[in-house]
Design an enzyme around this catalytic site. Sequence first.
Site, PDB file in Angstrom:
ATOM      1  CG  ASN A   1     -25.007   7.197  35.166  1.00 51.50           C
ATOM      2  OD1 ASN A   1     -25.581   6.606  34.264  1.00 51.50           O
ATOM      3  ND2 ASN A   1     -24.071   8.111  34.934  1.00 51.50           N
ATOM      4  CG  HIS A   2     -29.411   3.287  39.277  1.00 53.84           C
ATOM      5  ND1 HIS A   2     -30.414   3.020  40.176  1.00 53.84           N
ATOM      6  CD2 HIS A   2     -30.029   3.765  38.171  1.00 53.84           C
ATOM      7  CE1 HIS A   2     -31.589   3.305  39.641  1.00 53.84           C
ATOM      8  NE2 HIS A   2     -31.380   3.762  38.408  1.00 53.84           N
TER       9      HIS A   2
END
Length: 206
Positions: free
Chosen positions: A76-77
């Site tokens: 994930n960012h």
Amino acid sequence: MHINYVKLSKDQPTIGEGGQIKDTRFGQYVEIGSENFIDNSTIDDYTYTGQLCFIQNSELKKFISMAAMVRIGPTNHPYNRPSQHIFAYNGTGYGFGEPDKAFLEQRKALKTVIGNDVWLGHDVVVQAGVTVGDGAVIGAGAVVTRDVEPYTIIGGIPGKKIKDRFPDEIKTDLAKIAWWNWPREELEANYADFRLPIEEFVAKHL
């Protein structure tokens, strides 16, 4: 579709052309399809993958059947920060400062677990941190965002339970038998039993 024409190695994984594998441990009789990208993972005995699979920060147990274009544990960012772009947490390649090691290590530690004897259909995505229980079926194109109970069939976006593979008592008995942990000699001795109706298999091996 998976067609196994080659005799697999007990000690070394059979790996298709292309792709990239980093910081990954393999069990026995493992087959990795072409153009797979695998990082920081373990892939246990008799598990195979199709083409174009991406696996990150994951633990894959035994006898997993994985079709093509499956994604396990996508990272994930940091969408709650000013920028979610990679330059903000790992910008070395762009000429910026040192990577944000704390964030990268936190992301690396979020493990995705796929249980024994799981079947993952074409183009499945299993999100980071999810656990898929033993014997589950994940239908083609599903996006799994929550933990999956053993021996359930999941489909859709987001993935939802369609039905159980077996009644609860059969599920419990299979967990006790745990045939995926049998030594090779026991698997060979009882190989024909895997073609029995499930009730007969359980009655014989419980």
